[in-house]
Enzyme design. Structure first.
Site, PDB file in Angstrom:
ATOM      1  N   LEU A  62       3.850  14.781  -3.558  1.00  0.00           N
ATOM      2  CA  LEU A  62       3.365  13.571  -3.689  1.00  0.00           C
ATOM      3  C   LEU A  62       2.524  12.740  -2.289  1.00  0.00           C
ATOM      4  O   LEU A  62       3.000  12.804  -1.398  1.00  0.00           O
ATOM      5  CB  LEU A  62       3.831  11.981  -4.335  1.00  0.00           C
ATOM      6  CG  LEU A  62       3.452  12.772  -5.970  1.00  0.00           C
ATOM      7  CD1 LEU A  62       4.260  11.519  -5.984  1.00  0.00           C
ATOM      8  CD2 LEU A  62       3.116  13.102  -6.832  1.00  0.00           C
ATOM      9  N   ASP A  63       1.367  12.270  -2.224  1.00  0.00           N
ATOM     10  CA  ASP A  63       0.557  12.017  -1.233  1.00  0.00           C
ATOM     11  C   ASP A  63       1.381  10.922  -0.493  1.00  0.00           C
ATOM     12  O   ASP A  63       2.136   9.879  -1.740  1.00  0.00           O
ATOM     13  CB  ASP A  63      -1.004  11.451  -1.414  1.00  0.00           C
ATOM     14  CG  ASP A  63      -1.392  12.716  -1.347  1.00  0.00           C
ATOM     15  OD1 ASP A  63      -0.686  13.710  -0.852  1.00  0.00           O
ATOM     16  OD2 ASP A  63      -2.689  13.321  -1.890  1.00  0.00           O
ATOM     17  N   GLU A  64       0.953  10.086   0.148  1.00  0.00           N
ATOM     18  CA  GLU A  64       1.849   8.953   0.470  1.00  0.00           C
ATOM     19  C   GLU A  64       1.309   7.605  -0.297  1.00  0.00           C
ATOM     20  O   GLU A  64       2.633   6.759  -0.227  1.00  0.00           O
ATOM     21  CB  GLU A  64       1.446   8.623   1.840  1.00  0.00           C
ATOM     22  CG  GLU A  64       2.001   7.113   3.006  1.00  0.00           C
ATOM     23  CD  GLU A  64       1.729   6.904   3.913  1.00  0.00           C
ATOM     24  OE1 GLU A  64       2.429   5.962   4.351  1.00  0.00           O
ATOM     25  OE2 GLU A  64       1.151   7.640   4.790  1.00  0.00           O
TER      26      GLU A  64
END
Length: 301
Positions: free
Chosen positions: A137-139
């Site tokens: 998942l993106d930050e």
């Protein structure tokens, strides 16, 4: 094949393969064939176990050394994590906003990633295994992240990812009123040569397909649910921006600034078949408070 009965005894997994093995004149060979054909046991791991005497028959029980201790190969750094699902094979935890998934050398050494926090969780709970996330998942995207707790689970779940058999449903708040006609975005995604962090729709990019379901339409924004056929970097963010409806808070892709301070994107549901039993596991991750508050503001605007 679905395994209905199994037990863990220390390092060993015990299975009951039944008469297909116990009734065979060569029980060891029958057990090995059963593992490879009926259980779809990963061949590389099978060879490793066999070479290290990790496949044993004890009466009507087949014993596999699947839980041998492995070093926790990420530095344990404590951070509070929310466990959404756990057994001897899998761990699913909630990733909060602002936390990277794994160390990548782009931040100061003191930054705690989800992998660091999971390593700490393993250490505290006496779980001697490597830290292995199955997807990313993106930050600043919140949601569930699946970890494999042994080599067998990792091999099976990695294969499921390759076959697109792990389901991930996202929920997002996009700018403007999204048309019902925007139900599928099929546009290849590649790197943006003008901006290191960005991706863009590009004819020379990789195939990318996003399915869009409209959940609620408001005056200035739309609540959408999304399912991906592919898993390109920033795929949802790029595709919705390309469609003219960037995510609220996603300033990298043209979204308006908002108090949420990040892109309004959350992984809502994760589904996968259990690596051993084959049972369908569905893990739901409730909306985080900042997402809830943004949705309520947009509803009442």
């Amino acid at each position: 094949m679905t395994i209905k009965s199994w037990k863990r005894r220390g390092e060993w997994l015990e299975l009951m393969p039944g008469k297909v093995v116990t009734g065979s004149p060569d029980r060891q060979l029958a057990a090995e064939q059963w593992l490879l054909t009926e259980l779809s046991f990963p061949e590389k791991l099978f060879r490793q176990l066999k070479a290290n005497h990790g496949i044993q028959l004890a009466g009507d029980r087949l014993r596999l050394a699947l839980f041998a201790s492995q070093p926790i190969d990420v530095e344990p750094r404590w951070a509070e994590i929310e466990v959404l699902y756990e057994d001897d094979f899998c761990l699913v935890v909630h990733k909060p906003a602002g936390m990277k998934l794994h160390p990548d050398g782009t931040r100061a050494d003191h930054a705690i990633t989800l992998d660091h926090a999971v390593a700490s969780y393993y250490e505290i709970n006496g779980i001697d295994t490597s830290v292995r996330h199955v997807h990313r998942l993106d930050e600043d995207t919140t949601g569930p992240v699946l970890y494999a707790k042994n080599a067998f689970a990792l091999a099976k779940l990695d294969e499921a990812m390759r076959r697109k058999e792990i389901g991930r449903q996202y929920v997002a708040i996009a700018e403007g009123q999204v048309s019902p006609e925007c139900s599928k975005i099929d546009a290849p995604i590649g790197k943006d040569r003008h901006h290191k962090q960005r991706r863009r729709v590009s004819e020379s990019g990789q195939e990318a397909v996003t399915h869009v379901e409209i959940a609620e339409v408001w005056e200035r924004a739309t609540l959408v649910r999304l399912i991906l056929d592919t898993g390109r970097t920033h795929q949802i963010r790029v595709h919705l921006s390309y469609a003219g409806h960037p995510l609220i808070g996603d300033q990298l892709y043209g979204g308006r600034s908002d108090a949420i301070g990040r892109q309004a994107l959350h992984g809502e549901v994760l589904t996968f078949n259990h690596p051993l039993t084959g049972a369908l596991i569905e893990v739901q991750d409730p909306w985080p408070s900042d997402f809830e508050q943004l949705a309520e503001r947009e509803r009442t605007t």
